[in-house]
Write an enzyme that holds these catalytic residues in place. Structure first.
Site, mmCIF file in Angstrom:
data_model
loop_
_atom_site.group_PDB
_atom_site.id
_atom_site.type_symbol
_atom_site.label_atom_id
_atom_site.label_comp_id
_atom_site.label_asym_id
_atom_site.label_seq_id
_atom_site.Cartn_x
_atom_site.Cartn_y
_atom_site.Cartn_z
ATOM 1 N N LEU A 108 0.792 -1.213 0.167
ATOM 2 C CA LEU A 108 0.075 -0.038 0.188
ATOM 3 C C LEU A 108 0.969 1.196 -0.009
ATOM 4 O O LEU A 108 1.780 1.233 0.697
ATOM 5 C CB LEU A 108 -1.028 -0.022 1.349
ATOM 6 C CG LEU A 108 -2.258 -0.788 0.950
ATOM 7 C CD1 LEU A 108 -2.182 -2.054 0.600
ATOM 8 C CD2 LEU A 108 -3.064 -0.705 2.493
ATOM 9 N N GLY A 153 1.229 -5.241 1.639
ATOM 10 C CA GLY A 153 0.130 -5.357 0.444
ATOM 11 C C GLY A 153 0.742 -5.984 -1.015
ATOM 12 O O GLY A 153 -0.046 -6.606 -1.599
ATOM 13 N N ASN A 177 4.405 -7.518 7.016
ATOM 14 C CA ASN A 177 5.195 -6.901 7.863
ATOM 15 C C ASN A 177 4.434 -5.908 8.696
ATOM 16 O O ASN A 177 5.236 -5.053 9.334
ATOM 17 C CB ASN A 177 6.445 -6.469 7.266
ATOM 18 C CG ASN A 177 6.178 -5.270 6.234
ATOM 19 O OD1 ASN A 177 5.092 -5.459 5.646
ATOM 20 N ND2 ASN A 177 7.242 -4.329 6.278
ATOM 21 N N GLU A 178 3.029 -5.606 8.673
ATOM 22 C CA GLU A 178 2.494 -4.533 8.966
ATOM 23 C C GLU A 178 2.793 -4.241 10.414
ATOM 24 O O GLU A 178 2.888 -2.928 10.965
ATOM 25 C CB GLU A 178 0.885 -4.680 8.834
ATOM 26 C CG GLU A 178 0.605 -4.614 7.722
ATOM 27 C CD GLU A 178 0.513 -5.784 6.491
ATOM 28 O OE1 GLU A 178 1.189 -6.745 6.851
ATOM 29 O OE2 GLU A 178 0.076 -5.677 5.472
HETATM 30 C C1 LIG Z 1 -7.268 4.021 4.386
HETATM 31 C C2 LIG Z 1 -6.738 3.628 5.436
HETATM 32 C C3 LIG Z 1 -6.490 4.527 6.651
HETATM 33 C C4 LIG Z 1 -5.466 4.291 7.632
HETATM 34 C C5 LIG Z 1 -4.883 2.699 7.550
HETATM 35 C C6 LIG Z 1 -4.311 2.109 8.584
HETATM 36 C C7 LIG Z 1 -4.125 0.682 8.585
HETATM 37 C C8 LIG Z 1 -4.400 0.082 7.471
HETATM 38 C C9 LIG Z 1 -3.429 -1.136 7.079
HETATM 39 C C10 LIG Z 1 -3.592 -1.854 6.120
HETATM 40 C C11 LIG Z 1 -2.333 -2.916 5.630
HETATM 41 C C12 LIG Z 1 -1.068 -2.120 5.293
HETATM 42 C C13 LIG Z 1 -0.623 -2.821 4.176
HETATM 43 C C14 LIG Z 1 0.758 -2.262 3.410
HETATM 44 O O1 LIG Z 1 0.826 -2.606 2.492
HETATM 45 S S1 LIG Z 1 1.556 -0.892 4.377
HETATM 46 C C15 LIG Z 1 2.986 -0.592 3.259
HETATM 47 C C16 LIG Z 1 4.092 -1.421 3.721
HETATM 48 N N1 LIG Z 1 5.351 -1.369 3.064
HETATM 49 C C17 LIG Z 1 6.419 -1.416 3.222
HETATM 50 O O2 LIG Z 1 6.891 -1.681 4.638
HETATM 51 C C18 LIG Z 1 7.681 -1.165 2.362
HETATM 52 C C19 LIG Z 1 8.321 0.155 2.908
HETATM 53 N N2 LIG Z 1 9.316 0.246 1.748
HETATM 54 C C20 LIG Z 1 10.416 -0.576 1.962
HETATM 55 O O3 LIG Z 1 11.057 -1.542 2.445
HETATM 56 C C21 LIG Z 1 11.798 -0.246 0.531
HETATM 57 O O4 LIG Z 1 11.079 1.143 0.181
HETATM 58 C C22 LIG Z 1 11.837 -1.044 -0.334
HETATM 59 C C23 LIG Z 1 10.455 -1.572 -1.163
HETATM 60 C C24 LIG Z 1 12.421 -2.724 -0.074
HETATM 61 C C25 LIG Z 1 12.453 -0.508 -1.583
HETATM 62 O O5 LIG Z 1 13.751 -0.345 -1.228
HETATM 63 P P1 LIG Z 1 14.836 0.658 -1.727
HETATM 64 O O6 LIG Z 1 14.844 -0.107 -3.317
HETATM 65 O O7 LIG Z 1 15.954 0.824 -1.160
HETATM 66 O O8 LIG Z 1 13.824 2.148 -2.146
HETATM 67 P P2 LIG Z 1 13.834 3.242 -1.028
HETATM 68 O O9 LIG Z 1 13.706 2.485 0.395
HETATM 69 O O10 LIG Z 1 14.902 4.152 -1.216
HETATM 70 O O11 LIG Z 1 12.253 3.783 -1.607
HETATM 71 C C26 LIG Z 1 12.419 4.390 -2.810
HETATM 72 C C27 LIG Z 1 11.299 5.668 -2.679
HETATM 73 O O12 LIG Z 1 10.068 4.906 -2.249
HETATM 74 C C28 LIG Z 1 9.450 5.294 -1.329
HETATM 75 N N3 LIG Z 1 8.684 4.126 -0.663
HETATM 76 C C29 LIG Z 1 8.896 2.854 -0.125
HETATM 77 N N4 LIG Z 1 7.815 2.347 0.006
HETATM 78 C C30 LIG Z 1 6.898 2.915 -0.143
HETATM 79 C C31 LIG Z 1 5.433 2.513 0.197
HETATM 80 N N5 LIG Z 1 4.975 1.746 0.695
HETATM 81 N N6 LIG Z 1 4.567 3.645 0.113
HETATM 82 C C32 LIG Z 1 4.929 5.030 -0.574
HETATM 83 N N7 LIG Z 1 6.366 5.415 -0.933
HETATM 84 C C33 LIG Z 1 7.015 4.442 -0.497
HETATM 85 C C34 LIG Z 1 10.509 5.799 -0.452
HETATM 86 O O13 LIG Z 1 10.120 6.817 0.450
HETATM 87 C C35 LIG Z 1 11.405 6.419 -1.413
HETATM 88 O O14 LIG Z 1 10.790 7.688 -1.737
HETATM 89 P P3 LIG Z 1 11.781 8.850 -2.220
HETATM 90 O O15 LIG Z 1 10.937 9.961 -2.306
HETATM 91 O O16 LIG Z 1 12.866 8.966 -1.159
HETATM 92 O O17 LIG Z 1 12.524 8.466 -3.264
#
Ligand SMILES: CC/C=C\C/C=C\CCCC/C=C/C(=O)SCCNC(=O)CCNC(=O)[C@H](O)C(C)(C)COP(=O)(O)OP(=O)(O)OC[C@H]1O[C@@H](n2cnc3c(N)ncnc32)[C@H](O)[C@@H]1OP(=O)(O)O
Length: 333
Positions: A108, A153, A177-178
């Protein structure tokens, strides 16, 4: 790492609301996945579809840089592509993969989940649910060719598929991993995991927010096969051929009742309205008792979610996963 990035994204989204605009990836055309002449790729800025009509298969590539996170725009485009393929009798199966090897999907889009209006959360949450339901209930065979990291997600999306092939790269972890982000996975995330790996493994994995590297992922069964990175797509195609050799593979499974294992009225659309339920609804079947209140905010809960405590609490109450109170072992099935 996911925890750190999650926190960083959430904090930044609060402070840079102007940065939430569309990220448009350039369009692209190319030969069909099967290499056939005259068949062109189609799709949208964020979703590339490489059709192979002769095989009845389309490769659907997620391309929402940088991390294929599920923004509202991306979810919309993905659903439109799926619908197009479902309505085209040429296709019986799709291979879901990333156009950006290294990252299958970061799940997400965290920037969609804070600093927005309640209507936006409802719209977003509805799109997330729809993505899940549409893939899970699709009449197409869906094979996930997981060519990158796949947390939260991203993992859920792969769990909707009939088979998961993961590239053997230790960086390509997968799991729900939420809890590491201070978020409780909704019950339907949890149920998908339980259905896939069994109760005890799912319970531990969700409580600890485990991200499994390939060997572990295969051992616990969250993926079906781990292959060298350069064989992910070809393996997915072989698996697809095996599935398509069965005349009624996916609809058949649903007819046997297996495909609807986790569906419930909440999953079918009531969750968005639950999101804005008052915190202490008089008819609350599960009143917020002292023990559960003490679980809030969970350690590490992002500040922006704390600011939205009423929304967050009602969401958590409604979309029950494992362990808001870790000892409760509350299963909503
Ligand atoms: C409407 C609902 C209201 C309230 C909600 C409350 C609860 C609901 C829960 C629902 C369940 C949730 C499910 C989910 O999916 S939550 C998302 C979980 N995701 C993660 O934990 C992943 C986080 N990201 C990472 O670990 C790394 O980014 C990744 C994927 C391993 C890649 O690593 P890398 O190649 O090194 O790249 P960067 O880390 O440098 O990231 C690049 C760039 O992308 C941005 N970014 C990363 N992940 C997300 C994301 N999930 N959403 C948005 N943006 C993301 C990151 O910040 C960097 O941005 P930049 O601007 O610096 O380039």
């Amino acid at each position: 790492m996911a925890l750190a990035v999650g926190m960083r994204v959430l904090t930044r989204a609060l402070h840079r609301p102007w940065a939430r605009g569309l990220r448009v990836a350039p369009g692209r055309t190319g030969p069909a996945a099967g290499g056939g002449d005259g068949v062109r790729c189609f799709g949208s800025p964020r979703v590339l579809v490489e059709p192979d009509p002769a095989a009845g298969v389309a490769v659907v590539k997620m391309r929402n840089p940088p991390v294929n996170s599920f923004s509202l725009e991306f979810l919309t485009e993905l659903l439109i592509s799926l619908e197009k393929l479902e309505n085209d009798k040429t296709f019986r199966g799709i291979i879901l993969t990333s156009d950006h090897p290294g990252i299958f999907s970061a799940g997400l889009d965290l920037t969609e989940m804070c600093g927005r209006k309640p209507e936006h959360y409802m719209e977003y949450w509805k799109a997330v649910q729809e993505m899940w339901l549409r893939f899970y209930l699709s009449n197409l065979v869906v094979i996930a060719a997981i060519n990158g990291v796949s947390p939260a997600g991203g993992c859920l999306l792969s769990l909707t598929c009939d088979y998961r092939v993961l590239a053997n790269n230790p960086k390509y972890t997968i799991g729900l991993n939420e809890t590491r982000l201070g978020i409780v996975a909704p019950f339907w995330f949890k149920d998908m995991m339980v259905n896939t790996v069994g109760y005890r493994t799912a319970e531990r994995a969700l409580q600890l927010g485990l991200l499994f590297p390939p060997a572990e992922a295969l051992r616990v069964g969250v993926v079906d096969q781990v292959v060298p990175e350069d064989q992910v797509q070809s393996t997915a195609r072989s698996v697809m051929a095996q599935w398509l050799a069965i005349p009624v593979c996916r609809p058949g499974v649903q007819n046997q009742g297996l495909g609807r294992a986790v569906l419930s009225p909440e999953a079918l659309g009531e969750a968005p309205s639950c999101l804005i339920q008052p915190l202490a609804a008089p008819d609350d079947p599960w009143p917020l008792d002292a023990s559960r209140q003490s679980a809030f905010p969970p350690r590490g809960l992002p500040a922006c979610l704390c600011l939205q405590a009423p929304l967050f609490l009602s969401l958590v109450r409604t979309l029950v996963g494992f362990g808001v109170h870790p000892k409760s072992k509350r299963i909503s099935s």
